[in-house]
Design a protein around this motif. Structure first.
Motif, PDB file in Angstrom:
ATOM      1  N   ARG A  47       0.907  -1.078  -0.026  1.00 48.75           N
ATOM      2  CA  ARG A  47       0.064  -0.025  -0.005  1.00 48.75           C
ATOM      3  C   ARG A  47       0.840   1.192   0.055  1.00 48.75           C
ATOM      4  O   ARG A  47       0.463   2.343  -0.570  1.00 48.75           O
ATOM      5  CB  ARG A  47      -1.015   0.013   1.264  1.00 48.75           C
ATOM      6  CG  ARG A  47      -1.884  -1.051   1.105  1.00 48.75           C
ATOM      7  CD  ARG A  47      -3.028  -1.057   1.985  1.00 48.75           C
ATOM      8  NE  ARG A  47      -2.724  -1.411   3.402  1.00 48.75           N
ATOM      9  CZ  ARG A  47      -2.787  -2.836   3.834  1.00 48.75           C
ATOM     10  NH1 ARG A  47      -3.241  -3.553   3.262  1.00 48.75           N
ATOM     11  NH2 ARG A  47      -2.417  -2.897   5.212  1.00 48.75           N
ATOM     12  N   ASP A  71       0.756   3.803  -3.063  1.00 48.47           N
ATOM     13  CA  ASP A  71       0.399   5.269  -2.711  1.00 48.47           C
ATOM     14  C   ASP A  71       1.555   6.023  -3.265  1.00 48.47           C
ATOM     15  O   ASP A  71       1.363   7.362  -3.907  1.00 48.47           O
ATOM     16  CB  ASP A  71       0.313   5.536  -1.201  1.00 48.47           C
ATOM     17  CG  ASP A  71      -1.094   5.031  -0.691  1.00 48.47           C
ATOM     18  OD1 ASP A  71      -1.824   4.520  -1.772  1.00 48.47           O
ATOM     19  OD2 ASP A  71      -1.510   5.219   0.499  1.00 48.47           O
ATOM     20  N   HIS A  77      -4.571   4.487   0.038  1.00 49.76           N
ATOM     21  CA  HIS A  77      -4.586   3.718   1.083  1.00 49.76           C
ATOM     22  C   HIS A  77      -4.274   4.340   2.342  1.00 49.76           C
ATOM     23  O   HIS A  77      -4.853   3.993   3.392  1.00 49.76           O
ATOM     24  CB  HIS A  77      -3.689   2.471   0.808  1.00 49.76           C
ATOM     25  CG  HIS A  77      -4.187   1.481  -0.131  1.00 49.76           C
ATOM     26  ND1 HIS A  77      -5.074   0.888  -0.579  1.00 49.76           N
ATOM     27  CD2 HIS A  77      -3.279   1.562  -1.571  1.00 49.76           C
ATOM     28  CE1 HIS A  77      -5.120   0.283  -1.920  1.00 49.76           C
ATOM     29  NE2 HIS A  77      -4.174   0.720  -2.218  1.00 49.76           N
ATOM     30  N   THR A  78      -3.242   5.098   2.519  1.00 49.23           N
ATOM     31  CA  THR A  78      -2.696   5.569   3.708  1.00 49.23           C
ATOM     32  C   THR A  78      -3.123   6.837   4.212  1.00 49.23           C
ATOM     33  O   THR A  78      -3.208   7.763   3.093  1.00 49.23           O
ATOM     34  CB  THR A  78      -1.105   5.514   3.766  1.00 49.23           C
ATOM     35  OG1 THR A  78      -0.528   6.157   2.786  1.00 49.23           O
ATOM     36  CG2 THR A  78      -0.652   4.015   3.518  1.00 49.23           C
TER      37      THR A  78
END
Ligand code: ADP
Ligand code: NI
Length: 215
Positions: A116, A120, A185-186
């Motif tokens: 992820r 990203d 995602h983060t």
């Protein structure tokens, strides 16, 4: 072998593949993704070796630089097999590279935090001022026009249409770049994306005004 030595060799390998690449996947793209992956990795508490190795290799298998995605993945796998890297790290990195691309499906799930982070970092390079430059470079490379008011952006497309259908540089913002913010995602990447996204929106607003002779 020391992790640092492996990363150095991975950088050499990736550099030889990306040098002179004309579609926006040149070596500086990889360097930016590595720097951003380090930052996200630290914030997210991910494994720095896996993140950096995957970031360095993430586009080596790209279908634009290989006869096929499969051929590209084999190339990466063979390189990894030639290094003394733990098998679990090898398969983790392969897994990340195989699922990272927007072309693989924008919502394809990414199994691990390292995946992820790298995805990203890659996506952030497609949001903002540098992303604008990359998009026009790519359009020029493909021979696409800057803009064509007769050709509206597509909302649904197959992978084949995404890669080879008729489009313009400006349409690409609507077909991909403006959608990326919502696919991160983060939390760290989402925060960075806010400002970059707004910059692209302002740019597009200005573009359309100039196109219409309003400013
Ligand atoms: P990924 O490597 O994540 O699959 P792409 O290779 O599709 O992503 O795109 C990487 C970058 O190349 C995009 O962020 C964009 O800047 C540029 N790009 C890709 N496709 C186009 C297009 N059709 N028109 C303009 N730019 C594009
Ligand atoms: Ni990339």
């Amino acid at each position: 072998m020391e992790h640092n030595d492996i990363l150095e060799r991975a950088a050499e390998f990736a550099k030889s593949v990306h040098d002179g690449e004309g579609s926006g996947h040149d070596w500086p793209h990889i360097e930016r993704v590595v720097r951003m992956a380090r930052r996200l990795c630290a914030d997210e508490g991910a494994d720095p070796f896996v993140c950096e190795l995957a970031a360095l290799l993430h586009d080596v298998a790209d279908e634009k630089m290989n006869p096929s995605k499969e051929a590209g993945l084999t190339k990466v796998e063979q390189w990894l097999n030639g290094q003394s890297i733990e098998p679990s790290v090898r398969s983790h990195v392969m897994d990340i590279i195989a699922t990272i691309s927007f072309g693989a499906g924008p919502t394809a799930p990414m199994r691990t935090i390292e995946g992820r982070v790298v995805r990203d970092a890659d996506r952030l390079d497609a949001i903002g001022a540098i992303a604008i430059a990359r998009t026009f470079v790519y359009a020029g490379w493909r021979g696409h026009p800057i803009y064509d008011p007769e050709l509206p952006p597509r909302s649904e497309m197959t992978r084949e249409q995404y890669r080879n259908g008729q489009t313009t540089a400006i349409n690409h913002f609507y077909e991909k770049l403006l959608r990326l913010k919502g696919l991160l995602h983060t939390d760290t990447a989402r925060a960075i994306a806010e400002d970059r996204h707004r910059f692209m929106e302002n740019y597009l607003e200005r573009f359309h005004k100039e196109w219409n002779g309003e400013v």
